[in-house]
Write an enzyme that holds these catalytic residues in place. Sequence first.
Site, PDB file in Angstrom:
ATOM      1  N   ARG A   1       0.803  -1.226   0.000  1.00  0.00           N
ATOM      2  CA  ARG A   1       0.000   0.000   0.000  1.00  0.00           C
ATOM      3  C   ARG A   1       0.842   1.285   0.000  1.00  0.00           C
ATOM      4  NH1 ARG A   1      -4.158  -0.214   4.550  1.00  0.00           N
ATOM      5  NH2 ARG A   1      -2.756  -1.686   5.564  1.00  0.00           N
TER       6      ARG A   1
ATOM      7  N   LYS B   1       9.377  -0.761   2.298  1.00  0.00           N
ATOM      8  CA  LYS B   1       8.633   0.099   3.228  1.00  0.00           C
ATOM      9  C   LYS B   1       9.495   0.588   4.393  1.00  0.00           C
ATOM     10  CE  LYS B   1       5.346  -1.686   5.856  1.00  0.00           C
ATOM     11  NZ  LYS B   1       3.992  -2.165   6.232  1.00  0.00           N
TER      12      LYS B   1
ATOM     13  N   GLY C   1      -5.039  -8.872  14.907  1.00  0.00           N
ATOM     14  CA  GLY C   1      -5.296 -10.102  15.634  1.00  0.00           C
ATOM     15  C   GLY C   1      -5.928  -9.762  16.978  1.00  0.00           C
TER      16      GLY C   1
ATOM     17  N   LYS D   1      30.418  29.976   0.215  1.00  0.00           N
ATOM     18  CA  LYS D   1      30.810  28.574   0.183  1.00  0.00           C
ATOM     19  C   LYS D   1      32.267  28.444   0.596  1.00  0.00           C
ATOM     20  CE  LYS D   1      32.916  26.538  -2.767  1.00  0.00           C
ATOM     21  NZ  LYS D   1      33.636  25.872  -3.880  1.00  0.00           N
TER      22      LYS D   1
ATOM     23  N   ALA E   1      27.918  45.526  -2.373  1.00  0.00           N
ATOM     24  CA  ALA E   1      26.853  44.808  -3.078  1.00  0.00           C
ATOM     25  C   ALA E   1      27.352  44.271  -4.412  1.00  0.00           C
ATOM     26  CB  ALA E   1      25.673  45.738  -3.298  1.00  0.00           C
TER      27      ALA E   1
ATOM     28  N   ASN F   1      35.976  32.092  -8.584  1.00  0.00           N
ATOM     29  CA  ASN F   1      36.849  31.090  -7.961  1.00  0.00           C
ATOM     30  C   ASN F   1      37.089  29.881  -8.857  1.00  0.00           C
ATOM     31  OD1 ASN F   1      34.105  30.417  -7.652  1.00  0.00           O
ATOM     32  ND2 ASN F   1      34.581  29.014  -5.988  1.00  0.00           N
TER      33      ASN F   1
ATOM     34  N   ARG G   1      38.839  50.184 -14.235  1.00  0.00           N
ATOM     35  CA  ARG G   1      37.536  50.679 -14.656  1.00  0.00           C
ATOM     36  C   ARG G   1      37.741  51.385 -15.983  1.00  0.00           C
ATOM     37  NH1 ARG G   1      35.183  54.742 -10.428  1.00  0.00           N
ATOM     38  NH2 ARG G   1      34.806  52.963  -9.096  1.00  0.00           N
TER      39      ARG G   1
HETATM   40  C1  UD1 Z   1       0.282  -9.072  12.401  1.00  0.00           C
HETATM   41  C2  UD1 Z   1      -0.238 -10.044  13.446  1.00  0.00           C
HETATM   42  C3  UD1 Z   1      -1.525  -9.472  14.046  1.00  0.00           C
HETATM   43  C4  UD1 Z   1      -1.293  -8.097  14.596  1.00  0.00           C
HETATM   44  C5  UD1 Z   1      -0.708  -7.201  13.530  1.00  0.00           C
HETATM   45  C6  UD1 Z   1      -0.311  -5.878  14.114  1.00  0.00           C
HETATM   46  C7  UD1 Z   1       0.416 -12.264  12.725  1.00  0.00           C
HETATM   47  C8  UD1 Z   1      -0.018 -13.503  12.054  1.00  0.00           C
HETATM   48  N1  UD1 Z   1      -0.494 -11.316  12.842  1.00  0.00           N
HETATM   49  O1  UD1 Z   1      -0.668  -8.974  11.384  1.00  0.00           O
HETATM   50  O2  UD1 Z   1      -1.992 -10.327  15.070  1.00  0.00           O
HETATM   51  O3  UD1 Z   1      -2.518  -7.556  15.090  1.00  0.00           O
HETATM   52  O4  UD1 Z   1       0.480  -7.792  12.979  1.00  0.00           O
HETATM   53  O5  UD1 Z   1       0.032  -5.021  13.064  1.00  0.00           O
HETATM   54  O6  UD1 Z   1       1.542 -12.186  13.184  1.00  0.00           O
HETATM   55  N2  UD1 Z   1       6.446  -9.584   8.043  1.00  0.00           N
HETATM   56  C9  UD1 Z   1       7.546 -10.265   7.595  1.00  0.00           C
HETATM   57  N3  UD1 Z   1       7.389 -11.386   6.846  1.00  0.00           N
HETATM   58  C10 UD1 Z   1       6.162 -11.881   6.542  1.00  0.00           C
HETATM   59  C11 UD1 Z   1       5.038 -11.187   7.012  1.00  0.00           C
HETATM   60  C12 UD1 Z   1       5.202 -10.054   7.760  1.00  0.00           C
HETATM   61  O7  UD1 Z   1       8.675  -9.838   7.839  1.00  0.00           O
HETATM   62  O8  UD1 Z   1       6.113 -12.917   5.866  1.00  0.00           O
HETATM   63  C13 UD1 Z   1       6.611  -8.386   8.838  1.00  0.00           C
HETATM   64  C14 UD1 Z   1       6.093  -7.153   8.166  1.00  0.00           C
HETATM   65  O9  UD1 Z   1       7.130  -6.499   7.458  1.00  0.00           O
HETATM   66  C15 UD1 Z   1       5.624  -6.298   9.323  1.00  0.00           C
HETATM   67  C16 UD1 Z   1       5.210  -7.325  10.347  1.00  0.00           C
HETATM   68  O10 UD1 Z   1       5.852  -8.523  10.008  1.00  0.00           O
HETATM   69  O11 UD1 Z   1       6.662  -5.542   9.856  1.00  0.00           O
HETATM   70  C17 UD1 Z   1       3.714  -7.532  10.388  1.00  0.00           C
HETATM   71  O12 UD1 Z   1       3.245  -7.894   9.136  1.00  0.00           O
HETATM   72  P1  UD1 Z   1       1.821  -7.442   8.639  1.00  0.00           P
HETATM   73  O13 UD1 Z   1       1.528  -8.154   7.389  1.00  0.00           O
HETATM   74  O14 UD1 Z   1       1.721  -5.977   8.689  1.00  0.00           O
HETATM   75  O15 UD1 Z   1       0.892  -7.931   9.843  1.00  0.00           O
HETATM   76  P2  UD1 Z   1      -0.256  -8.988   9.834  1.00  0.00           P
HETATM   77  O16 UD1 Z   1       0.277 -10.330   9.515  1.00  0.00           O
HETATM   78  O17 UD1 Z   1      -1.368  -8.429   9.071  1.00  0.00           O
END
Ligand code: UD1
Length: 454
Positions: free
Chosen positions: A17, A24, A139, A350, A379, A385, A439
């Site tokens: 997004r 990101k 979650g 500079k 002025a 330079n 001049r």
């Molecule tokens: C997750 C939690 C959810 C919580 C939410 C808070 C799980 C299954 N769910 O949701 O309970 O409420 O975060 O924001 O854990 N990331 C990875 N690799 C992956 C997936 C994610 O590194 O394969 C990282 C993302 O970059 C991010 C974080 O984990 O920093 C959370 O991932 P995101 O997809 O935002 O969260 P959810 O899985 O939706």
Amino acid sequence: MSDPLNIVVLAAGKGTRMRSDLPKVLHRLAGRPLLHHVLDRAAELAPSRLCVVYGHGGTAVPEALHGRELGLALQEPQRGTGHAVMQALPHLDLAAPVLVLYGDVPLIDAATLAPLVQSARSGRLALLTARLPDPTGYGRIVRVGASVQRIVEHRDAGPTELAIDEVNTGIMAIPGPRLAGWLDRLRADNAQAEYYLTDLVAFAVADGVGVDTSLTSDHWAVAGVNTPAQLAELERIYQRRLAAQLQERGVLLADPARLDVRGALLCGNDVHIDVNCVFEGAVTLGDGVSVGPNCVIRDSRIASGARVEAFSWLDQVEVGANAVVGPYARLRPGTQLAEGVHVGNFVELKNSQVGAGSKINHLSYVGDATIGAMVNIGAGTITCNYDGANKYRTVIGDGAFIGSDTQLVAPVRVGARATIGAGSTITRDAPDDTLTLSRSKQFSVPAWKRPSKT
Ligand code: UD1
Ligand code: CA
């Protein structure tokens, strides 16, 4: 030596997004990647092992972390938060607790995290939770009575579970000795076909391991960045908090909502900052300094009593005590102004040193110059330079007076107390205590008539 601790920062998520080619976690908050904010907070807990799990953007994330002492684990493809932690396992010391942070949650603070680490150290699983007015997407923390049973992801939840407003922030601390066994038991049999780290909660309950929750009321501290709008929102929160800290230390801000600090701003007493100023890198403002509206100051030191007037731009500059800069001055890297120097409007400097009490008040370019004390630069003065290939210095002695519209063709020296007549092009050294000018002679043509329309 503090007790061993692992910190895993999850940073592999796609960030769809953001609609950006940049991973990101490398998007910037207060001028620095989100990930750097998280790593700085992590460092406050003095982890013995630190691992970043990355995925998108090729080598961009490793490059952004170059020189830092940490482990890097590539997660490819991204199959969920549980799967992400699996990739970190080789970098961890499983005798110690494992704290999981998100690389896109930049405003987390060490004080919020410390109790979670304590729980995991005593063998319990610890979750950071929050109560949100709109828990959509998160979650949910499912309890029976007071005790946590499991976490159910939004997309797997039924109607009663969806009504729960206590959510998982995603930040958790796990007793190290349990981690590998629990990760082994994860199955991707859920709505998203992912390995959910959140399923560890049910495993803990089944294994008779206590689950602690720590409820935070600071929703910004656990807010993640998913969209440009959220990034901008967290930027404002960060800036407002920083402005409040400056105010607590006595800094007078014309409007705390119109200040941007992208780095470290150190202020003495009685500093006044007008609206719409941007401070980048390490900036020091001495006692009584005032900064006018719409100034940009980067990696600079402004000594006490100095004034920077509206619309000035300063980059890697030292401004002496009681100096006055601007309005509309551009001071580029290597500019050093001694005490009481005045630099006025539409003046660019500079890599130049200007001695105490000297004035360059209007419309000048001064580059690669060493200017003594009590010099007056008229002025429209220009140091030539650059010959198209090399740069040369201009040296001006104490007390010299440079007439308006002078070109100083470097390398060239103007002596102490020398006077240069207005409109001169100075190509050879001008001696001390002497008037020098070049001049063309002025003449008048008495019989001349203006052309008229035929
Ligand atoms: C997750 C939690 C959810 C919580 C939410 C808070 C799980 C299954 N769910 O949701 O309970 O409420 O975060 O924001 O854990 N990331 C990875 N690799 C992956 C997936 C994610 O590194 O394969 C990282 C993302 O970059 C991010 C974080 O984990 O920093 C959370 O991932 P995101 O997809 O935002 O969260 P959810 O899985 O939706
Ligand atoms: Ca999310």
